[in-house]
Design an enzyme around this catalytic site. Structure first.
Site, PDB file in Angstrom:
ATOM      1  N   HIS A   1       0.820  -1.208   0.000  1.00  0.00           N
ATOM      2  CA  HIS A   1       0.000   0.000   0.000  1.00  0.00           C
ATOM      3  C   HIS A   1       0.855   1.259   0.000  1.00  0.00           C
ATOM      4  CE1 HIS A   1      -4.279  -1.335   1.287  1.00  0.00           C
ATOM      5  NE2 HIS A   1      -3.647  -2.359   0.722  1.00  0.00           N
TER       6      HIS A   1
ATOM      7  N   GLU B   1      -7.072   0.019  -4.869  1.00  0.00           N
ATOM      8  CA  GLU B   1      -7.886   0.849  -3.988  1.00  0.00           C
ATOM      9  C   GLU B   1      -7.463   2.295  -4.187  1.00  0.00           C
ATOM     10  OE1 GLU B   1      -6.403  -1.030  -0.600  1.00  0.00           O
ATOM     11  OE2 GLU B   1      -7.502  -2.880  -0.934  1.00  0.00           O
TER      12      GLU B   1
END
Length: 329
Positions: free
Chosen positions: A39, A108
Site C-alpha cells: 500500500h 484501492e
C-alpha cells in the site's frame, strides 16, 4: 488440498522492523507463509505506517529460512507498471526459488490516487488488471524480446534478462462475482478478503470455480486464499476492538469510490459495529476460540489463510498458534 496458515505482516499497522521480527517469529512458530500489504496509504490514520512492500520482502526473505512470502495485494496497473512488477518478482524468485509469490488486484483509491490522480471505473480497472497479468506472464516466460501493444500497456522489445528460477505463483483478488470469476480464469489461485462465510459459499467460490473450469483448469488444484484479520484477548470486547484498524475493509464503498484520505477511511472504520466485526473477522479469547473461527471459514471453502494479527498483545497473537496450528491443518 491441505490447509495452509499464513501470517500477514501488516506494514500499515506496524513499523517495518517490528513486522520483520513478527515474520521471523511466525516462521519459528510454524506458519506456512508470510504476506505483506503493498500500500501507499494505510487503512487507518492514527498510529499507522506505510512501508514499501517489495523492499521489506527482500529483507524478510533473507531473515527467514524457508517460509513462502508474497504480497497481498499488489495493484500492477496505475502507480506501478506491470513490466516493473514482473522484473521485481522475477528477481525475488530467482534469488529465493520456491519461496516467492504475488497477489494482484484492481486496487484501492487510497493507494493509486495520491500518486497518480487517476481512478478509473471498476470494469476498466479489472480490464487493466487482466492485461497487466498478460504482460507479466509474457516477460516471465518469453525467451526472446517481447513487443506488445495492448489497450493499456505497451512493450517494445522488452526482455527480462533475470528470469524467475521457476514459475511465480500468481494469486488474483476476487471479492465480487466478476472478480472471483476472473481470478479463476486468469490466476493460479484465488485471493479474497474478509467476508461473511455464507457469501463465500454462495457467490465467491462458485464463480471462482466456474472461471477456472471455463479456462480449462482444475479448480480443485487451485488455492482459495483469504486475507482476514484476527485478534485474540482474554476479554472478548478487547479482542473485537483489536480489529478496529481494519474495519474500513468491511465498507464496500472503500473499494469502489475515490476515497483516498486515510483520515476519512478511519472515520468509516470507526462506525463499524461489533456484530459486523465478529461476522467477518476472527475474534477469540483463547486457542480453542481461534480454532473454531478458522474452521468456520474452512467450511466456506478457504484452504490458505492469510491472517493479519491485530491482537492487543502482538506476540501473544503469534505464539498462541503453537496450540492452534496442529488442529486447523
Amino acid at each position: 488440498m491441505d490447509t495452509k496458515i499464513g501470517y500477514f505482516a501488516s506494514l500499515e499497522q506496524y513499523k517495518p522492523m517490528d513486522a520483520l521480527e513478527q515474520a521471523v517469529r511466525a516462521e519459528k512458530v510454524g506458519f506456512d507463509s508470510i504476506w505483506a500489504d503493498d500500500h501507499f496509504h494505510p487503512w487507518y490514520h492514527t498510529n499507522a505506517q506505510s512501508a514499501q512492500a517489495w523492499a521489506w520482502m527482500g529483507a524478510a526473505l533473507q531473515a527467514t529460512k524457508k517460509v513462502f512470502i508474497s504480497t497481498c495485494i499488489t495493484c500492477p496497473i496505475l502507480r506501478y507498471n506491470p513490466a516493473i512488477v514482473a522484473q521485481t518478482f522475477a528477481t525475488l524468485r530467482n534469488m529465493y526459488p520456491n519461496r516467492v509469490g504475488i497477489a494482484v488486484g484492481a486496487g484501492e483509491a487510497m493507494n493509486e490516487v495520491p500518486v497518480t490522480g487517476k481512478w478509473p471505473t471498476v470494469p476498466e480497472r479489472q480490464a487493466m488488471t487482466v492485461e497487466a497479468v498478460e504482460v507479466m506472464r509474457k516477460l516471465w516466460e518469453s525467451e526472446s524480446p517481447v513487443t506488445f501493444n495492448g489497450k493499456y500497456f505497451t512493450l517494445d522489445k522488452a526482455f527480462l534478462y533475470t528470469k524467475p528460477s521457476d514459475e511465480v505463483p500468481l494469486y488474483i483478488s476476487g471479492m465480487g462475482p466478476k472478480g472471483a470469476y476472473m481470478a479463476g480464469q486468469y490466476g493460479d489461485h484465488l485471493m479474497t478478503v474478509s467476508a461473511d462465510p455464507e457469501l463465500l459459499k454462495k457467490s465467491t467460490m462458485p464463480n471462482f470455480e466456474k472461471g477456472a473450469r471455463d479456462a480449462g483448469k482444475d479448480p480443485s488444484k487451485m488455492e482459495r486464499a483469504m486475507l482476514i484479520w484476527y485478534s485474540v484477548n482474554e476479554d472478548m470486547d478487547k479482542a473485537v476492538e483489536g480489529n478496529r484498524f481494519w474495519c474500513a475493509c468491511l465498507v464496500p464503498s472503500m473499494f469502489k469510490y475515490k476515497v483516498y484520505d486515510s483520515k476519512e477511511v478511519e472515520m468509516h472504520a470507526n462506525i463499524v459495529g461489533h456484530d459486523l466485526i465478529k461476522k467477518n473477522f476472527i475474534c477469540a479469547t483463547d486457542a480453542e476460540g481461534l480454532i473454531k473461527e478458522i474452521e468456520r471459514f474452512k467450511d466456506a471453502g478457504i484452504n490458505h489463510f492469510c491472517l493479519g494479527n491485530s491482537s492487543p498483545s502482538v506476540n501473544q497473537g503469534i505464539d498462541i498458534f503453537k496450540d492452534v496450528l496442529p488442529h486447523v491443518r
